[in-house]
Design a protein around this motif. Sequence first.
Motif, mmCIF file in Angstrom:
data_model
loop_
_atom_site.group_PDB
_atom_site.id
_atom_site.type_symbol
_atom_site.label_atom_id
_atom_site.label_comp_id
_atom_site.label_asym_id
_atom_site.label_seq_id
_atom_site.Cartn_x
_atom_site.Cartn_y
_atom_site.Cartn_z
ATOM 1 N N ALA A 121 1.088 -1.129 -0.242
ATOM 2 C CA ALA A 121 -0.082 -0.369 -0.173
ATOM 3 C C ALA A 121 1.268 1.357 0.102
ATOM 4 N N ILE A 122 0.551 1.777 -0.725
ATOM 5 C CA ILE A 122 1.602 3.409 -1.117
ATOM 6 C C ILE A 122 1.870 4.025 0.188
ATOM 7 N N THR A 123 0.507 4.044 0.615
ATOM 8 C CA THR A 123 -0.182 5.661 2.136
ATOM 9 C C THR A 123 -1.168 4.239 2.874
ATOM 10 N N SER A 124 -1.450 4.680 4.149
ATOM 11 C CA SER A 124 -2.624 4.134 4.934
ATOM 12 C C SER A 124 -3.444 4.159 4.656
ATOM 13 N N GLY A 125 -4.499 3.165 4.934
ATOM 14 C CA GLY A 125 -6.263 3.350 4.546
ATOM 15 C C GLY A 125 -6.857 2.096 3.508
#
Length: 508
Positions: free
Chosen positions: A452-456
Amino acid sequence: MSEQIKIFDTTLRDGEQSPGATMNVAEKLRIAEQLEQLNVDIIEAGFPISSEGDFEAVKAIAKKIKRSQVAALARTDRKDIKRAWEAVKYAKLPRIHIFIATSDIHLAYKLRMTREQVLKDAVRAVRYARSLCKNVEFSAEDATRSDINFLCRVFSEVILAGATTINIPDTVGYAVPSEFGDLIRTVRQRVKESEKVTLSVHCHNDLGLGVANSIVAIQNGARQVECTINGIGERAGNASLEEIVMALRTRKDLLGFQTRILPRHIFATSRLISKITGMVIQPNKAIVGANAFAHQSGIHQDGVLKEKLTYEIMTPESVGIPKSSIVLGKLSGRHAFRERLKDLGYRLPEADLQRAFSQFKQLADKKREIFDEDIESIVVEEILRMPHRFKLIYINVVAGNITVPTATVQMDVDGKLIQEAGFGDGPVDATFKTIKKITRTKSKLLQFAINAITSGTEAQGEVTVRLEEKGQTVIGQGADTDVIVASAKAYINALNKIEFKKQKLVGM
Ligand code: KIV
Ligand code: ZN
């Protein structure tokens, strides 16, 4: 005043020799601009005789870069040197970098030459290069396994022939710090002419000692170090630029040297290289890894909250790690987008900016918060990746626990639209098989990873694939909020890199 160490960055040349890392001209140019912003002294832009692509990249970089020196690599053959000069001559500060092996192992098995022949070739090459360019570096490949008497003789003669920098590579990462330090000191003492030139080192990391060897070399008289961002390079890689620079800076009290590098650009540079090459940075990588400044244990967290000095020997801000990377959202306009791009180091022409902005808007429709990482992905995927043979137009995948996974894919192949459907063991397998059918390619999938590149949960999935065809490996990357689309993009990116690699003429 502490003495200055020259930083010679070879990410675009030795770094590109990392298994899988291939860059096109636009990508190399972008990296060179970033390296100039980082303030490296010398950018080794490539090995012009090795391919048309490398020649064009060196030429484009030479024309663009003004503050850093631009170096082009060449073997001792006249045609290599001529080609290197034809590419690098446009630079404001050009350098020709010549190399030939000096170890008996290389002489006997690779070059099939005698020591006298190597010496003659080296001198002839340096003399010729000096007739073209006043800045000439000479490297004795595999210096650390060379006979010291012969090595010193070669260095003396090439300096007399006009070399302005002599480089001592630990080509196979064989040396240990104490002996490498002794070697540098011995060369300095025995090669009297070395006082007039810059003594350089180039350390590979096969035993994990590249940075340590570079530092000990500096302590023993080296005044130029050759290194790469994130330590990428042939096999286990090269000494890492960010580690050398931060070691010199953090331990200036002990070492007493400085560089011209602006550390606040380190993190962005590291990220750019990782994105473009597809080489993921290990989380515990010193200086730029995701965990480099993360404190996990309660005792450490407590200490850092009370006083950072307890467990932090340098600050994340000093290497340019942003405090928060949430930047924009659905309502952000073109102006804010352009400003954010500028902060990230991207100055795009109007047409590219428009394309990137429309991609950003599409992404913002799917994702509430857009992070720096998302923006970098857009720029690398949509702008820097030049038009290639294969392009994804459309993909539809049906999968589930009671259906046979099926992919329908439409692609542009050399300007022709082709559509196919195929089955697989899972949605990714169906996608890859269908793409393979469309492109009529024969590569083997060696590795597949999703991050995942970023969170969430609405984060973009970033897929990395490693493909192999006829002994050549490449890494492809793709990002999308849909991981199957990201997988297709990564696979196609890797196929395009294989096509690009096929244009290469000579390897090293
Ligand atoms: O590792 C090496 O010896 C090299 C030379 C070309 C400097 O990369
Ligand atoms: Zn090397």
